[in-house]
Design an enzyme around this catalytic site. Sequence first.
Site, PDB file in Angstrom:
ATOM      1  N   GLY A 204       7.653  -7.646   3.864  1.00  0.00           N
ATOM      2  CA  GLY A 204       7.692  -7.536   2.393  1.00  0.00           C
ATOM      3  C   GLY A 204       7.873  -6.101   1.971  1.00  0.00           C
ATOM      4  CG  ASN A 205       9.555  -4.941  -1.418  1.00  0.00           C
ATOM      5  OD1 ASN A 205       8.972  -4.830  -2.488  1.00  0.00           O
ATOM      6  ND2 ASN A 205      10.556  -5.787  -1.230  1.00  0.00           N
ATOM      7  NE  ARG A 206       5.115   1.651  -0.593  1.00  0.00           N
ATOM      8  CZ  ARG A 206       5.234   2.515  -1.591  1.00  0.00           C
ATOM      9  NH1 ARG A 206       4.423   2.493  -2.609  1.00  0.00           N
ATOM     10  NH2 ARG A 206       6.207   3.413  -1.576  1.00  0.00           N
TER      11      ARG A 206
END
Length: 398
Positions: A204-206
């Site tokens: 995923g990412n932030r």
Amino acid sequence: MAHITIFVSGSIAAYKAVYLMRSLQKNGHHVKVAMTKAATKFVGTETFSSLLHEPVLTDLFDHNDGHIAHIEFADWTQLAIVAPASADIIAKMANGIADDAVTSTLLAVHAPTIVVPAMNSHMWEKSATQRNLRLLKSDGYLIMDPVDGQLAEGYAGKGRFPEPELIKEFVEGQLGNHGLLAGKKIVVTAGGTLEYLDPVRFIGNRSSGKMGVAVAQAALSMGAQVTLIAGTMSVAVPSNPHLQIISVKTTEEMLTKVNEQFTDCDALIMAAAIADFKPLHLADQKIKKHPGENEWTLKLETTPDILATMGAKKQSQLVVGFAAETQDLLNNAEHKLASKHADMIVANDVAKACSGFGTDTNQVTILQPGEKPQAWPLMSKAKVAQRLMKLVAQKLGK
Ligand code: PMT
């Protein structure tokens, strides 16, 4: 400049209404204040009246000089803001109760009214509160949802009063740009997509969703019908009768939903951080580690590029992408503008502490085909979103 009345009710956040009043005054508005008895327990009337240079309305029977103060207040008001709005005042407004100066004035107000609730998270979640808010929304009140965060009670939850600057921007949106996107359908993507490795793990990412939600809110404040296609997010999504929320997780899901919504939209704004790669194989059972195996290789393949897909198939739709870069911002963003056939790219340097992922502020540069890049100053995401949507409205011929 508008005549704005702030109605302050009994909440620990009442002191923040002072900052709201000041920043509205700084923007040149003429502000009046009315307070409930409970509000005066949290902040004194003198704090407001000395900054307003006029008395605060607290009592229906204060004036025995023939004036009907609450009706004069109501008639003078061009925009009403109930901030903070306690569960009690929300319940009274929803049911037309007029038992003090604030509720009586509010019942007589015939101007647009923004309600900014602030309360304990359990009070916020109570079905009675939610039912009352639904009633207010169906009566045409604008609700600016509280935010998640640390509450006065010492624990975290939804119910915090939004920062006064954000409220001011919401208010300005209502005043200045009201109707600029009326009749337009705007599709916004927000948050991150994630790609599964196995049933319990993902890449995923932030992305917090703040930028995309701010864009959706700005479009709503300009009268648009908004579809928010939301990936994984850590911020709450505001509820609004003109907002449709579609939740997705993976890039493929986001592509399907964007594709469905694209045909009849006027503009697509892609603020989501989308995974560029996904695992080549999705394990149907949890992947095990084996003794002696100190390394493990994960093979990835590219995901579909949603922005490029929509850029290639657009007809009259305006297609706006973001570019999140950690180096060579303008060159990389220029390349994205051309290769994805976008009408606009909002480039942000996500290596900066004040811009990009998770921040409340952003410093962006706007790129458009055949035009010089426009570097905007560092602003709150709400302000970037307002300015961006004004530009979108211009491009749509408004
Ligand atoms: O959510 P926040 O915490 O507020 O953070 C905001 C943000 C940093 C996520 C936002 O400002 C931002 O920059 N969003 C775009 C992030 C991104 O994926 O950028 P990119 O440069 O990798 O992609 C360029 C554009 O193509 C983007 O509009 C992206 O949505 C789109 N894209 C990317 C990959 C892909 N497979 N499909 C796409 O459509």
